[in-house]
Enzyme design. Structure first.
Site, PDB file in Angstrom:
ATOM      1  N   ARG A 164       0.834  -1.212   0.000  1.00  0.00           N
ATOM      2  CA  ARG A 164       0.000   0.000   0.000  1.00  0.00           C
ATOM      3  C   ARG A 164       0.870   1.264   0.000  1.00  0.00           C
ATOM      4  O   ARG A 164       0.550   2.258   0.663  1.00  0.00           O
ATOM      5  CB  ARG A 164      -0.918   0.039   1.239  1.00  0.00           C
ATOM      6  CG  ARG A 164      -1.949  -1.049   1.322  1.00  0.00           C
ATOM      7  CD  ARG A 164      -2.995  -0.930   0.237  1.00  0.00           C
ATOM      8  NE  ARG A 164      -4.133  -1.758   0.532  1.00  0.00           N
ATOM      9  CZ  ARG A 164      -4.211  -3.061   0.292  1.00  0.00           C
ATOM     10  NH1 ARG A 164      -3.189  -3.684  -0.292  1.00  0.00           N
ATOM     11  NH2 ARG A 164      -5.297  -3.741   0.597  1.00  0.00           N
ATOM     12  N   SER A 236     -10.683  -0.888   3.925  1.00  0.00           N
ATOM     13  CA  SER A 236      -9.829  -1.057   5.111  1.00  0.00           C
ATOM     14  C   SER A 236      -9.442   0.320   5.644  1.00  0.00           C
ATOM     15  O   SER A 236      -8.878   1.123   4.905  1.00  0.00           O
ATOM     16  CB  SER A 236      -8.543  -1.796   4.754  1.00  0.00           C
ATOM     17  OG  SER A 236      -8.823  -3.030   4.188  1.00  0.00           O
ATOM     18  N   GLU A 332      -4.853   3.626   6.814  1.00  0.00           N
ATOM     19  CA  GLU A 332      -4.648   3.530   5.357  1.00  0.00           C
ATOM     20  C   GLU A 332      -5.359   4.710   4.681  1.00  0.00           C
ATOM     21  O   GLU A 332      -4.953   5.188   3.631  1.00  0.00           O
ATOM     22  CB  GLU A 332      -5.220   2.197   4.860  1.00  0.00           C
ATOM     23  CG  GLU A 332      -4.839   1.908   3.420  1.00  0.00           C
ATOM     24  CD  GLU A 332      -5.656   0.802   2.767  1.00  0.00           C
ATOM     25  OE1 GLU A 332      -5.946  -0.211   3.423  1.00  0.00           O
ATOM     26  OE2 GLU A 332      -6.004   0.969   1.600  1.00  0.00           O
TER      27      GLU A 332
HETATM   28  N1  EPU Z   1      -9.965 -11.121  10.620  1.00  0.00           N
HETATM   29  C1  EPU Z   1     -10.615 -11.243  11.810  1.00  0.00           C
HETATM   30  N2  EPU Z   1     -11.682 -10.444  12.061  1.00  0.00           N
HETATM   31  C2  EPU Z   1     -12.108  -9.528  11.192  1.00  0.00           C
HETATM   32  C3  EPU Z   1     -11.445  -9.407   9.959  1.00  0.00           C
HETATM   33  C4  EPU Z   1     -10.369 -10.191   9.689  1.00  0.00           C
HETATM   34  O1  EPU Z   1     -10.262 -12.068  12.649  1.00  0.00           O
HETATM   35  O2  EPU Z   1     -13.095  -8.842  11.502  1.00  0.00           O
HETATM   36  C5  EPU Z   1      -8.791 -11.990  10.332  1.00  0.00           C
HETATM   37  C6  EPU Z   1      -9.150 -13.380   9.894  1.00  0.00           C
HETATM   38  O3  EPU Z   1      -8.198 -14.247  10.422  1.00  0.00           O
HETATM   39  C7  EPU Z   1      -8.962 -13.358   8.393  1.00  0.00           C
HETATM   40  C8  EPU Z   1      -7.795 -12.399   8.268  1.00  0.00           C
HETATM   41  O4  EPU Z   1      -8.017 -11.434   9.315  1.00  0.00           O
HETATM   42  O5  EPU Z   1      -8.662 -14.600   7.930  1.00  0.00           O
HETATM   43  C9  EPU Z   1      -7.725 -11.671   6.954  1.00  0.00           C
HETATM   44  O6  EPU Z   1      -8.973 -11.061   6.668  1.00  0.00           O
HETATM   45  P1  EPU Z   1      -9.374 -10.674   5.176  1.00  0.00           P
HETATM   46  O7  EPU Z   1      -9.174 -11.842   4.262  1.00  0.00           O
HETATM   47  O8  EPU Z   1     -10.718 -10.051   5.199  1.00  0.00           O
HETATM   48  O9  EPU Z   1      -8.258  -9.637   4.758  1.00  0.00           O
HETATM   49  P2  EPU Z   1      -7.619  -8.400   5.524  1.00  0.00           P
HETATM   50  O10 EPU Z   1      -6.184  -8.697   5.797  1.00  0.00           O
HETATM   51  O11 EPU Z   1      -8.458  -7.982   6.680  1.00  0.00           O
HETATM   52  C10 EPU Z   1      -6.711  -7.299   3.350  1.00  0.00           C
HETATM   53  C11 EPU Z   1      -6.802  -5.986   2.636  1.00  0.00           C
HETATM   54  C12 EPU Z   1      -8.147  -5.847   1.952  1.00  0.00           C
HETATM   55  C13 EPU Z   1      -8.286  -6.986   0.960  1.00  0.00           C
HETATM   56  C14 EPU Z   1      -8.173  -8.320   1.728  1.00  0.00           C
HETATM   57  C15 EPU Z   1      -8.185  -9.512   0.807  1.00  0.00           C
HETATM   58  C16 EPU Z   1      -5.375  -4.459   3.869  1.00  0.00           C
HETATM   59  C17 EPU Z   1      -5.308  -3.253   4.751  1.00  0.00           C
HETATM   60  N3  EPU Z   1      -6.591  -4.883   3.566  1.00  0.00           N
HETATM   61  O12 EPU Z   1      -7.685  -7.275   4.387  1.00  0.00           O
HETATM   62  O13 EPU Z   1      -8.119  -4.625   1.222  1.00  0.00           O
HETATM   63  O14 EPU Z   1      -9.530  -6.934   0.282  1.00  0.00           O
HETATM   64  O15 EPU Z   1      -6.903  -8.356   2.437  1.00  0.00           O
HETATM   65  O16 EPU Z   1      -6.965  -9.630   0.170  1.00  0.00           O
HETATM   66  O17 EPU Z   1      -4.328  -4.977   3.466  1.00  0.00           O
HETATM   67  C18 EPU Z   1      -8.674  -2.306   1.305  1.00  0.00           C
HETATM   68  O18 EPU Z   1      -7.462  -2.068   1.236  1.00  0.00           O
HETATM   69  O19 EPU Z   1      -9.536  -1.390   1.352  1.00  0.00           O
HETATM   70  C19 EPU Z   1      -9.129  -3.692   1.363  1.00  0.00           C
HETATM   71  C20 EPU Z   1     -10.405  -4.004   1.554  1.00  0.00           C
END
Ligand code: EPU
Length: 336
Positions: A164, A236, A332
């Site tokens: 990012r 995010s 972010e």
């Molecule tokens: N998780 C939780 N609780 C929550 C959310 C997430 O426990 O409420 C944990 C779970 O273990 C889950 C892990 O976090 O398996 C990852 O969650 P998720 O797959 O939703 O991905 P993220 O790391 O929370 C990132 C990006 C998203 C992108 C997703 C999918 C960032 C800041 N965010 O989120 O990007 O869609 O991966 O690749 O890196 C954005 O930047 O606006 C965005 C939505």
């Protein structure tokens, strides 16, 4: 160019904050932008360039000039047996571009389906999802220098892409405006399905191809992320923090189920959504700002929230993550 005085920003930020700007200027080509940048009005006022406003939060009215591109072209500039090179205007809606590549069976950006925002901003923010970052397919970025109005092309390497992150968020912040991005896409796409259970989810929708991957990713995103047209949000709100391996090991002893992604031999990335959920914030609200009940990484405007209310909630969350895990969460979203 089109100049509007005392413009409402309500439809230019996905958080749905009702702020105003002294001037709002749209331009439709790189040369039009060069003319805009030479206007006294622009030279003598504070200036902010926005995309579709899907990654910013207005804390107050903007005293100055806001610029927005309406450069909408998508052009094939060259191709060979393996690749097609597309130059895409900064104002093309990112997901319209993804849909267009999938329709033409070109691989490279399908994992980035349904990410809000416009193409120019994608190259600033290095948007990423499901194991792919946009820098994987960017060849070069065309820009205009704000100070001199001269055009300049940045190669992928010169953009200094990271998680990012890019040069346009750091040493060249506020210095260049992106007018188009050159992408290299694959005519024989290799699918990237290593993220969590993505492959299994795709297979539920049929055989693995660009269409089923796109459908699957759209389904996953729609099930977790609120639609900004209904509930104001900017995706995010925080970045996933990168911490040292030693810090991670200490946390893992206390929280054996802590999710993590490998970054390097010395660092791990932790999903901020998990940290926020562990601290009990998921679904909580303070005033008109809330933490989304299906994805704790997303802060939502529950109706009429001010920028200050959103920031207050974000700061409470940051303080509690710092206290519980010793981790500093970085926003972010850009505060304006
Ligand atoms: N998780 C939780 N609780 C929550 C959310 C997430 O426990 O409420 C944990 C779970 O273990 C889950 C892990 O976090 O398996 C990852 O969650 P998720 O797959 O939703 O991905 P993220 O790391 O929370 C990132 C990006 C998203 C992108 C997703 C999918 C960032 C800041 N965010 O989120 O990007 O869609 O991966 O690749 O890196 C954005 O930047 O606006 C965005 C939505």
């Amino acid at each position: 160019m089109k100049i509007t005085q005392n413009a409402s920003l309500l439809s230019f930020n996905t958080f749905g904050i009702n702020a105003r700007t002294d001037y709002y200027i749209e331009y439709d080509s790189s040369s039009d932008l060069q003319t805009v940048l030479q206007l006294e009005l622009v030279k003598s006022n504070k200036m902010l360039h926005i995309g579709s406003g899907s990654n910013l939060l207005f804390l107050t009215d903007f005293k100055g000039v806001i610029l927005h591109s309406t450069i909408q072209s998508i052009e094939i500039v060259k191709e060979d047996d393996l690749h097609v090179y597309l130059e895409v205007g900064s104002s093309v809606v990112w997901d319209d571009f993804v849909a267009y590549t999938v329709k033409n069976s070109w691989g490279g950006v399908v994992n980035l389906s349904l990410i809000p925002g416009e193409t120019g901003a994608s190259a600033v923010q290095n948007i990423g999802a499901y194991g792919v970052e946009v820098c994987d397919v960017i060849v070069e970025v065309k820009t205009v220098d704000i100070e001199t109005s001269q055009t300049r092309i940045f190669s992928n390497i010169e953009c200094k892409y990271g998680y990012r992150d890019s040069i346009f968020k750091n040493e060249l912040k506020g210095k260049y405006i992106i007018t188009s991005v050159l992408f290299r896409l694959d005519k024989n796409p290799a699918f990237k399905l290593i993220y969590q259970h993505l492959e299994a989810e795709v297979l539920k929708n049929g055989e693995i191809n660009l269409q089923t991957i796109r459908k699957t990713i759209i389904d996953i995103r729609e099930s977790k992320l609120p639609d900004p047209k209904i509930t104001g949000n900017a995706g995010s709100f925080f970045m996933n923090p990168i911490i040292s391996k030693n810090h991670f090991k200490l946390l893992q002893e206390k929280y054996p189920l802590i999710p993590h992604y490998f970054v390097s031999d010395t660092e791990e990335k932790i999903p901020a959504g998990w940290l926020i959920e562990q601290c009990g914030w998921k679904g909580k609200r303070i005033g008109n700002a809330g933490v989304h009940e299906k994805q704790a990484l997303v802060i939502v405007n529950l109706g009429g929230a001010t920028g200050a209310e959103i920031v207050y909630l974000a700061e409470q969350i940051q303080a509690s993550i710092k206290e519980t895990f010793g981790i500093v969460l970085k926003a972010e979203v850009n505060y304006i």
